[in-house]
Design a protein around this motif. Structure first.
Motif, PDB file in Angstrom:
ATOM      1  N   ASP A 184      47.034  25.070  40.428  1.00 46.08           N
ATOM      2  CA  ASP A 184      46.506  24.845  39.079  1.00 46.08           C
ATOM      3  C   ASP A 184      47.170  25.802  38.095  1.00 46.08           C
ATOM      4  O   ASP A 184      47.387  26.965  38.393  1.00 46.08           O
ATOM      5  N   HIS A 185      47.476  25.300  36.912  1.00 50.15           N
ATOM      6  CA  HIS A 185      48.168  26.129  35.914  1.00 50.15           C
ATOM      7  C   HIS A 185      47.308  26.373  34.675  1.00 50.15           C
ATOM      8  O   HIS A 185      47.822  26.673  33.619  1.00 50.15           O
ATOM      9  N   ALA A 186      46.005  26.218  34.827  1.00 49.51           N
ATOM     10  CA  ALA A 186      45.140  26.376  33.648  1.00 49.51           C
ATOM     11  C   ALA A 186      44.094  27.475  33.871  1.00 49.51           C
ATOM     12  O   ALA A 186      43.006  27.409  33.325  1.00 49.51           O
ATOM     13  N   ARG A 187      44.469  28.467  34.676  1.00 50.55           N
ATOM     14  CA  ARG A 187      43.475  29.463  35.072  1.00 50.55           C
ATOM     15  C   ARG A 187      42.848  30.176  33.869  1.00 50.55           C
ATOM     16  O   ARG A 187      41.625  30.237  33.734  1.00 50.55           O
ATOM     17  N   VAL A 188      43.671  30.680  32.979  1.00 56.82           N
ATOM     18  CA  VAL A 188      43.139  31.446  31.847  1.00 56.82           C
ATOM     19  C   VAL A 188      42.337  30.531  30.914  1.00 56.82           C
ATOM     20  O   VAL A 188      41.249  30.878  30.456  1.00 56.82           O
ATOM     21  N   GLU A 189      42.884  29.348  30.679  1.00 52.78           N
ATOM     22  CA  GLU A 189      42.173  28.377  29.827  1.00 52.78           C
ATOM     23  C   GLU A 189      40.801  28.049  30.425  1.00 52.78           C
ATOM     24  O   GLU A 189      39.775  28.012  29.743  1.00 52.78           O
ATOM     25  N   ARG A 190      40.749  27.882  31.749  1.00 55.06           N
ATOM     26  CA  ARG A 190      39.471  27.596  32.413  1.00 55.06           C
ATOM     27  C   ARG A 190      38.523  28.782  32.272  1.00 55.06           C
ATOM     28  O   ARG A 190      37.330  28.626  32.005  1.00 55.06           O
ATOM     29  N   ARG A 232      40.304  40.679  35.053  1.00 53.24           N
ATOM     30  CA  ARG A 232      41.696  40.977  35.458  1.00 53.24           C
ATOM     31  C   ARG A 232      42.703  40.302  34.532  1.00 53.24           C
ATOM     32  O   ARG A 232      43.745  40.850  34.211  1.00 53.24           O
ATOM     33  N   ARG A 233      42.357  39.076  34.120  1.00 53.48           N
ATOM     34  CA  ARG A 233      43.294  38.307  33.284  1.00 53.48           C
ATOM     35  C   ARG A 233      43.160  38.615  31.801  1.00 53.48           C
ATOM     36  O   ARG A 233      43.758  37.949  30.969  1.00 53.48           O
ATOM     37  N   GLY A 234      42.309  39.580  31.481  1.00 57.06           N
ATOM     38  CA  GLY A 234      42.188  39.985  30.084  1.00 57.06           C
ATOM     39  C   GLY A 234      41.368  39.037  29.244  1.00 57.06           C
ATOM     40  O   GLY A 234      41.419  39.095  28.015  1.00 57.06           O
ATOM     41  N   VAL A 235      40.619  38.133  29.898  1.00 57.95           N
ATOM     42  CA  VAL A 235      39.692  37.298  29.128  1.00 57.95           C
ATOM     43  C   VAL A 235      38.449  38.159  28.951  1.00 57.95           C
ATOM     44  O   VAL A 235      37.666  38.321  29.864  1.00 57.95           O
ATOM     45  N   LYS A 236      38.351  38.760  27.774  1.00 57.99           N
ATOM     46  CA  LYS A 236      37.306  39.766  27.566  1.00 57.99           C
ATOM     47  C   LYS A 236      35.938  39.179  27.882  1.00 57.99           C
ATOM     48  O   LYS A 236      35.658  38.034  27.569  1.00 57.99           O
TER      49      LYS A 236
END
Ligand code: SF4
Length: 322
Positions: A184-190, A232-236
């Motif tokens: 899957d390439h939408a990890r941050v969006e998810r 970890r991904r910086g999604v506050k």
């Protein structure tokens, strides 16, 4: 075994109030709740409605509340759960019932499952035409993939009990399965989507979902995994949910300052200084807590021994040089 099934009956089509109907049964030792329900339908009352499919505890269709606890009827032995030779059978909670034990799956699960977009989102490049994975690459999501969406974790969820809009552990487990899928390439969006109000940050970590899951998936732990990945991904924390973001910021600031959690400060800052209505709502609880000596004055916290060391640990975790 002589046993009486007390089954809650209801028919949305008639609009009548739910009522309890008793059925006396003579069942063999080892009979399951589903055996009893089928016996009732075959021999006493063909109008009794319930769902069932595999009869082996692998499809999750026959979810019901038996003696006030969410169960899969096909793997729950009557002898193990009957009290005084009686069992109560009700539809699971918080969900519109269509008839008897048949509830509205769309309202219960599918709407929330669809909201997490349960399909792989490849990046569209040539490498996505075929993506063969090694077993170890799928190890993280393999367990979550075994979820058969019985909904028992949602049935036990203490947040859904007060807020039906919460995504809930079942949908978040489904989200986990796609967030951690290497294809899957939408990890941050998810993760951003899951950080919105009613999403993963609304879980209160009561761990009820873990206790209710018959597959051992531990949905509460999966929610923690999503949150960890989000950080970890910086999604506050709750970037789209400012109250959650304020809560976490205040928590860290408080422990950094004194080594303790300043609960009064946490409550005020989570609501936000400009949210006058929210702050006023806190007042009665705050007064009661103060009267009972359970709330030290906010912002006047004394530092605990070792506070300086705790501050340095937090700063190191934040990536600041000590
Ligand atoms: S996570 Fe477990 S309890 Fe929740 S829907 Fe899936 S199998 Fe059922």
């Amino acid at each position: 075994m002589q046993v009486t099934f007390k089954v809650t009956r209801y028919d949305r089509a008639t609009g009548e109030k739910p009522r309890v109907q008793s059925y006396a049964l003579d069942l063999p030792e080892g009979a399951t709740i589903l055996d009893g329900m089928m016996r009732i339908r075959e021999e006493q009352d063909p109008t009794l409605a319930f769902r069932a499919a595999c009869l082996r505890g692998v499809c999750g269709e026959c979810t019901m509340r038996v003696n006030k606890s969410g169960k899969l009827a096909c793997v729950t032995r009557v002898a193990s759960i009957a009290k005084n030779n009686e069992v109560t059978v009700e539809p699971i909670r918080y969900i519109p019932v269509i008839k008897d034990l048949v509830f509205d799956m769309e309202a219960f699960l599918w709407r929330k499952i669809k909201a997490v977009e349960p399909w792989l989102k490849p990046n569209g490049g040539a490498s996505d035409r075929e993506h063969v994975l090694r077993e170890e690459e799928l190890a993280e999501v393999r367990k979550a993939m075994s979820c058969y969406m019985c909904g028992l974790c949602d049935e036990g969820c203490t947040v859904i009990a007060v807020d039906g809009g919460f995504l809930g552990p079942a949908a978040l487990t489904k989200a986990y399965r796609f967030v951690f899928d290497p294809r899957d390439h939408a990890r941050v969006e998810r993760l951003r989507h899951l950080s919105e109000p009613k999403g993963m940050w609304d879980c209160t970590h009561c761990f009820e979902a873990n206790g209710h899951c018959p597959r051992g998936i531990n949905p509460t732990d999966r929610i923690f995994d999503l949150r960890d990945e989000s950080i970890r991904r910086g999604v506050k924390s709750g970037a789209a949910n400012q109250q959650v973001a304020r809560h976490y910021d205040s928590f860290v600031a408080s422990v950094k300052k004194s080594g303790w959690l300043d609960e009064g400060r946490l409550a005020i800052e989570s609501e936000g200084w400009t949210n006058v209505a929210g702050l006023l709502e806190l007042l009665p609880t705050a007064v009661k807590a103060l009267q009972r000596g359970k709330l030290p004055m906010p912002y006047l916290h004394r530092s605990r021994p070792g506070a300086e060391q705790i501050r340095r640990i937090i700063e190191r975790a934040e990536g600041k040089p000590s």
